[in-house]
Motif scaffolding. Structure first.
Motif, mmCIF file in Angstrom:
data_model
loop_
_atom_site.group_PDB
_atom_site.id
_atom_site.type_symbol
_atom_site.label_atom_id
_atom_site.label_comp_id
_atom_site.label_asym_id
_atom_site.label_seq_id
_atom_site.Cartn_x
_atom_site.Cartn_y
_atom_site.Cartn_z
ATOM 1 N N MET A 260 0.814 -1.205 0.000
ATOM 2 C CA MET A 260 0.000 0.000 0.000
ATOM 3 C C MET A 260 0.858 1.270 0.000
ATOM 4 N N ALA A 261 2.049 1.187 0.574
ATOM 5 C CA ALA A 261 2.886 2.375 0.716
ATOM 6 C C ALA A 261 3.307 2.954 -0.630
ATOM 7 N N HIS A 262 3.376 2.136 -1.676
ATOM 8 C CA HIS A 262 3.822 2.676 -2.975
ATOM 9 C C HIS A 262 2.828 3.691 -3.520
ATOM 10 N N ALA A 263 1.553 3.552 -3.146
ATOM 11 C CA ALA A 263 0.547 4.499 -3.640
ATOM 12 C C ALA A 263 0.777 5.888 -3.059
ATOM 13 N N SER A 264 1.083 5.949 -1.762
ATOM 14 C CA SER A 264 1.397 7.232 -1.138
ATOM 15 C C SER A 264 2.675 7.822 -1.721
ATOM 16 N N GLU A 265 3.650 6.959 -1.969
ATOM 17 C CA GLU A 265 4.905 7.414 -2.558
ATOM 18 C C GLU A 265 4.659 8.013 -3.942
ATOM 19 N N CYS A 266 3.823 7.344 -4.733
ATOM 20 C CA CYS A 266 3.495 7.824 -6.072
ATOM 21 C C CYS A 266 2.844 9.203 -5.996
ATOM 22 N N LEU A 267 1.879 9.360 -5.083
ATOM 23 C CA LEU A 267 1.192 10.642 -4.971
ATOM 24 C C LEU A 267 2.131 11.749 -4.499
ATOM 25 N N ALA A 268 3.033 11.420 -3.589
ATOM 26 C CA ALA A 268 4.010 12.418 -3.133
ATOM 27 C C ALA A 268 4.854 12.906 -4.306
ATOM 28 N N GLN A 269 5.216 11.981 -5.204
ATOM 29 C CA GLN A 269 6.033 12.354 -6.358
ATOM 30 C C GLN A 269 5.222 13.150 -7.379
ATOM 31 N N ILE A 270 3.925 12.819 -7.512
ATOM 32 C CA ILE A 270 3.060 13.615 -8.384
ATOM 33 C C ILE A 270 2.986 15.049 -7.854
ATOM 34 N N GLY A 271 2.798 15.186 -6.535
ATOM 35 C CA GLY A 271 2.750 16.513 -5.938
ATOM 36 C C GLY A 271 4.049 17.279 -6.139
ATOM 37 N N ALA A 272 5.171 16.588 -5.954
ATOM 38 C CA ALA A 272 6.475 17.244 -6.081
ATOM 39 C C ALA A 272 6.777 17.636 -7.521
ATOM 40 N N SER A 273 6.195 16.920 -8.483
ATOM 41 C CA SER A 273 6.482 17.191 -9.896
ATOM 42 C C SER A 273 5.909 18.522 -10.357
ATOM 43 N N GLY A 274 4.841 18.967 -9.687
ATOM 44 C CA GLY A 274 4.179 20.186 -10.113
ATOM 45 C C GLY A 274 3.320 20.024 -11.356
ATOM 46 N N LEU A 275 3.184 18.791 -11.852
ATOM 47 C CA LEU A 275 2.391 18.530 -13.055
ATOM 48 C C LEU A 275 0.910 18.417 -12.694
ATOM 49 N N ARG A 276 0.059 18.696 -13.668
ATOM 50 C CA ARG A 276 -1.384 18.711 -13.419
ATOM 51 C C ARG A 276 -1.927 17.292 -13.242
ATOM 52 N N TYR A 277 -2.827 17.126 -12.274
ATOM 53 C CA TYR A 277 -3.493 15.845 -12.045
ATOM 54 C C TYR A 277 -4.990 16.078 -11.877
ATOM 55 N N VAL A 278 -5.783 15.093 -12.278
ATOM 56 C CA VAL A 278 -7.228 15.124 -12.070
ATOM 57 C C VAL A 278 -7.680 13.715 -11.686
ATOM 58 N N GLU A 279 -8.889 13.623 -11.138
ATOM 59 C CA GLU A 279 -9.486 12.327 -10.830
ATOM 60 C C GLU A 279 -10.629 12.031 -11.796
ATOM 61 N N ARG A 280 -10.897 10.745 -11.975
ATOM 62 C CA ARG A 280 -12.046 10.290 -12.736
ATOM 63 C C ARG A 280 -12.675 9.098 -12.009
ATOM 64 N N PRO A 281 -13.992 8.972 -12.051
ATOM 65 C CA PRO A 281 -14.640 7.832 -11.384
ATOM 66 C C PRO A 281 -14.321 6.514 -12.073
ATOM 67 N N VAL A 282 -14.076 5.485 -11.265
ATOM 68 C CA VAL A 282 -13.884 4.126 -11.766
ATOM 69 C C VAL A 282 -14.636 3.163 -10.849
ATOM 70 N N THR A 283 -14.787 1.948 -11.309
ATOM 71 C CA THR A 283 -15.411 0.903 -10.499
ATOM 72 C C THR A 283 -14.352 -0.099 -10.064
ATOM 73 N N ILE A 284 -14.298 -0.390 -8.782
ATOM 74 C CA ILE A 284 -13.409 -1.417 -8.241
ATOM 75 C C ILE A 284 -14.270 -2.610 -7.851
ATOM 76 N N GLU A 285 -14.007 -3.760 -8.477
ATOM 77 C CA GLU A 285 -14.790 -4.968 -8.229
ATOM 78 C C GLU A 285 -14.130 -5.776 -7.113
ATOM 79 N N TYR A 286 -14.787 -5.863 -5.979
ATOM 80 C CA TYR A 286 -14.259 -6.670 -4.878
ATOM 81 C C TYR A 286 -14.825 -8.083 -4.971
ATOM 82 N N THR A 287 -13.927 -9.032 -5.158
ATOM 83 C CA THR A 287 -14.306 -10.443 -5.265
ATOM 84 C C THR A 287 -13.701 -11.199 -4.085
ATOM 85 N N PRO A 288 -14.205 -12.405 -3.787
ATOM 86 C CA PRO A 288 -13.572 -13.197 -2.722
ATOM 87 C C PRO A 288 -12.070 -13.373 -2.951
ATOM 88 N N TYR A 289 -11.665 -13.534 -4.225
ATOM 89 C CA TYR A 289 -10.250 -13.708 -4.542
ATOM 90 C C TYR A 289 -9.456 -12.453 -4.194
#
Length: 229
Positions: A175-204
């Motif tokens: 999970m920590a890599h996601a925070s690391e990625c976002l920290a680097q996006i913030g540090a880059s100064g490049l534009r970011y946006v969000e878009r809705p997606v669906t996450i399918e939670y399965t027993p697997y």
């Protein structure tokens, strides 16, 4: 940003012991016309063979280096093979191929270098209450520490331009890599946006997922790193 063909969109999948589902996941992405690269992160099963048979280019780590390192290997491979857009995609079947176009198109329409998927703007059927709590806490923590205004900070479905991908250098695991990625996006100064997606939670996918305890330890670890770096 000029029009990009599907073959110039490289979908990077980090996989560790995902032989049960990786073939179906890769086949779905490849069927849509995207270039697929799977980084087999030291799997002990037939993940690499299943991914290759389904149409992916496969890179194998000799031992498990962690999800962040595996994604970084895949991103670098994509950039070296003329990718104009890089999409990161989970190996466990949680992500929908049908969400990829809305992310890649937003790179152009929003003139952004990063488009980040959000299950909280979209849908997350069967998301367990404890996991929802953990994800909300992680989102709050990451917003406080990075200054990024996001609704879902631990979603592995993302699209980025070549310029955006070149600004990313992932090392953390799980999970920590996601925070690391976002920290680097913030540090880059490049534009970011969000878009809705669906996450399918399965027993697997739930069986392979992050426990609440692991998540709390990772948040504490990230906080300590921020204090002492």
């Amino acid at each position: 940003m000029e029009a990009v063909s599907h073959h110039q969109i490289h979908v990077v999948i980090a996989a560790y012991n995902e032989a049960a589902v990786i073939g179906r996941v890769v086949a779905g992405v490849a069927r849509a016309g995207y270039s697929v690269v799977v980084v087999d992160d030291g799997s002990l099963d037939a993940t690499a063979d299943m991914a290759r048979a389904a149409g992916a280019a496969v890179i194998r780590h000799p031992f498990n280096l962690g999800q962040g390192a595996a994604l970084q290997t895949g991103i670098e491979h994509a950039l070296a093979h003329a990718a104009e857009i890089v999409v990161t995609f989970d190996a466990d079947g949680q992500h929908r191929v049908s969400d990829i176009p809305s992310l890649t198109e937003a790179l152009a329409t929003e003139r952004a270098d990063f488009v980040l998927g959000s299950r909280f703007l979209g849908k997350a059927p069967n998301l367990p209450p404890l996991r929802r709590l953990l994800l909300r806490a992680a989102t709050l923590f990451t917003r406080l520490t990075t200054g990024l205004h996001l609704t879902d900070t631990h979603n592995g479905l993302r699209a980025m331009t070549r310029r955006g991908a070149a600004a990313i250098r992932l090392r953390q695991n799980r999970m920590a890599h996601a925070s690391e990625c976002l920290a680097q996006i913030g540090a880059s100064g490049l534009r970011y946006v969000e878009r809705p997606v669906t996450i399918e939670y399965t027993p697997y996918s739930l069986a392979k997922g992050q426990s609440l305890r692991d998540g709390v330890f990772i948040l504490l670890d990230l906080f300590a790193r921020r204090l002492y770096r």
